[in-house]
Design an enzyme around this catalytic site. Structure first.
Site, PDB file in Angstrom:
ATOM      1  N   ASN A 108      24.341  81.178 -76.180  1.00  0.00           N
ATOM      2  CA  ASN A 108      23.558  82.145 -74.887  1.00  0.00           C
ATOM      3  C   ASN A 108      22.186  82.584 -75.602  1.00  0.00           C
ATOM      4  O   ASN A 108      22.113  82.822 -76.884  1.00  0.00           O
ATOM      5  CB  ASN A 108      24.886  83.187 -74.848  1.00  0.00           C
ATOM      6  CG  ASN A 108      26.224  82.839 -74.314  1.00  0.00           C
ATOM      7  OD1 ASN A 108      26.222  81.586 -73.530  1.00  0.00           O
ATOM      8  ND2 ASN A 108      27.203  83.367 -74.481  1.00  0.00           N
ATOM      9  N   HIS A 125      20.290  78.461 -79.054  1.00  0.00           N
ATOM     10  CA  HIS A 125      19.274  78.095 -78.085  1.00  0.00           C
ATOM     11  C   HIS A 125      18.102  79.151 -77.901  1.00  0.00           C
ATOM     12  O   HIS A 125      17.690  79.241 -77.048  1.00  0.00           O
ATOM     13  CB  HIS A 125      19.874  77.614 -76.926  1.00  0.00           C
ATOM     14  CG  HIS A 125      20.862  76.522 -76.701  1.00  0.00           C
ATOM     15  ND1 HIS A 125      21.919  76.477 -76.011  1.00  0.00           N
ATOM     16  CD2 HIS A 125      20.625  75.358 -77.276  1.00  0.00           C
ATOM     17  CE1 HIS A 125      22.453  75.162 -76.172  1.00  0.00           C
ATOM     18  NE2 HIS A 125      21.654  74.528 -77.259  1.00  0.00           N
ATOM     19  N   CYS A 136       5.288  78.298 -87.622  1.00  0.00           N
ATOM     20  CA  CYS A 136       6.314  78.388 -88.721  1.00  0.00           C
ATOM     21  C   CYS A 136       7.668  78.997 -88.298  1.00  0.00           C
ATOM     22  O   CYS A 136       8.293  79.470 -89.231  1.00  0.00           O
ATOM     23  CB  CYS A 136       5.466  79.419 -89.603  1.00  0.00           C
ATOM     24  SG  CYS A 136       5.287  81.353 -88.974  1.00  0.00           S
ATOM     25  N   CYS A 160       0.654  83.898 -83.789  1.00  0.00           N
ATOM     26  CA  CYS A 160       1.400  84.264 -84.612  1.00  0.00           C
ATOM     27  C   CYS A 160       0.687  85.258 -85.845  1.00  0.00           C
ATOM     28  O   CYS A 160      -0.301  84.810 -86.135  1.00  0.00           O
ATOM     29  CB  CYS A 160       1.864  82.988 -85.541  1.00  0.00           C
ATOM     30  SG  CYS A 160       3.003  83.552 -86.948  1.00  0.00           S
ATOM     31  N   CYS A 163       0.886  83.229 -89.346  1.00  0.00           N
ATOM     32  CA  CYS A 163       0.052  81.934 -89.603  1.00  0.00           C
ATOM     33  C   CYS A 163      -0.915  81.591 -88.384  1.00  0.00           C
ATOM     34  O   CYS A 163      -1.738  80.613 -88.705  1.00  0.00           O
ATOM     35  CB  CYS A 163       0.969  80.818 -89.889  1.00  0.00           C
ATOM     36  SG  CYS A 163       1.594  80.050 -88.066  1.00  0.00           S
ATOM     37  N   ASN A 230      39.423  79.081 -74.052  1.00  0.00           N
ATOM     38  CA  ASN A 230      38.651  78.781 -72.763  1.00  0.00           C
ATOM     39  C   ASN A 230      39.459  78.896 -71.529  1.00  0.00           C
ATOM     40  O   ASN A 230      40.740  78.816 -71.578  1.00  0.00           O
ATOM     41  CB  ASN A 230      38.092  77.285 -72.801  1.00  0.00           C
ATOM     42  CG  ASN A 230      36.810  77.083 -73.704  1.00  0.00           C
ATOM     43  OD1 ASN A 230      35.960  77.945 -73.407  1.00  0.00           O
ATOM     44  ND2 ASN A 230      36.805  76.141 -74.651  1.00  0.00           N
TER      45      ASN A 230
HETATM   46 ZN    ZN Z   1       3.551  81.317 -87.701  1.00  0.00          ZN
END
Ligand code: ZN
Length: 263
Positions: A108, A125, A136, A160, A163, A230
């Site tokens: 989730n 995910h 990175c 980022c 980086c 379940n």
């Molecule tokens: Zn980065």
């Protein structure tokens, strides 16, 4: 069913390293729609599904377009701030606090486990509340980036802070590999565990689905128990991957399991 809950609580108490795998079933009980069920997001809106399949390609080809599209369309899951963790999420957080559960690997993206208090969570995910550098893999809280401001100033995509690489949603799109750090840690956790609780998922989406199979086929160490919680039997039940199924809603069974463990 009570017998099975007792059996699972014995398994939990005796385990040295229990982990849990969770999926959509635990979140639908909080009112989050699933994708392919009868009133699923994509069942009702095939166009949204088609676009979702293209999203990663759009990101790779043109990250600025990807971000324009992301910022101009509402979250498919609805307003997550108005949705709260349910008793199933809280029960798993409590098992972790009690020392019975070491790690939770979830499919989730809704951040509800963290909001319920779980600390050791691997977002297999990705997580809707975060961004991730495609180079990175550094994660950032969404708010840190002032995305609307960047959009107004024509400075998309976000870059980022570490980086300088291009940043995307942390959510893993179709066709996008599982972030390597999460994929590796998940395998390590499966190798270490002696009990796996599978909650609210039929585990049919690969590569997530390979985690219980990997445990079932593990050699060279003590056999691990695989317990399913379940609403319906799944391929894991039918193919004998799980040792037993406690059938019902995770929001009802998991709190009963916590009570039984405390006894
Ligand atoms: Zn980065």
């Amino acid at each position: 069913m009570m017998d099975l809950i007792k059996q699972a609580s014995d398994h939990l108490r005796k385990s040295a390293y229990a982990i849990a795998l969770t999926g959509a079933g635990i979140s639908t009980e909080s009112g989050i729609p699933d994708f392919r069920g009868p009133s699923g997001i994509w069942t009702k809106n095939p166009e949204a599904e088609r676009k979702a399949y293209q999203r990663y390609e759009v990101f790779l080809a043109n990250p600025a377009t990807y971000w324009e599209e992301r910022l101009s369309s509402p979250s498919l899951l609805g307003d997550l701030d108005r949705i709260a963790p349910n008793p199933g999420h809280h029960a798993l957080a409590e098992l972790e606090r009690m020392g019975h559960l070491k790690t939770l690997i979830t499919q989730n993206i809704d951040n509800l486990h963290q909001r319920a208090g779980s600390k050791q969570v691997l977002d297999y995910h990705g997580n809707e509340s975060r961004l991730r550098c495609a180079s990175c893999h550094a994660r950032y809280e969404r708010e840190e980036y002032g995305l609307e401001g960047l959009r107004r100033e024509g400075r998309l995509p976000p870059l980022c802070k570490g980086c300088g690489g291009v940043v995307k949603l942390d959510t893993v799109h179709f066709g996008e590999p599982i972030p390597p750090d999460v994929a590796e840690r998940s395998i390590e956790e499966v190798e270490k565990c002696d009990l796996m609780l599978i909650c609210g998922t039929s585990a049919v989406v690969y590569p997530f689905a390979s985690l219980p199979v990997m445990l079932k086929q593990r050699r060279g160490s003590a056999k691990a128990a695989i317990v399913e919680i379940n609403a319906e039997p799944t391929p894991l039940t039918r193919e004998g991957i799980s040792d037993y199924l406690i059938q019902g809603k995770t929001g009802q069974i998991l709190p009963q399991l916590v009570d039984e463990v405390k006894r």
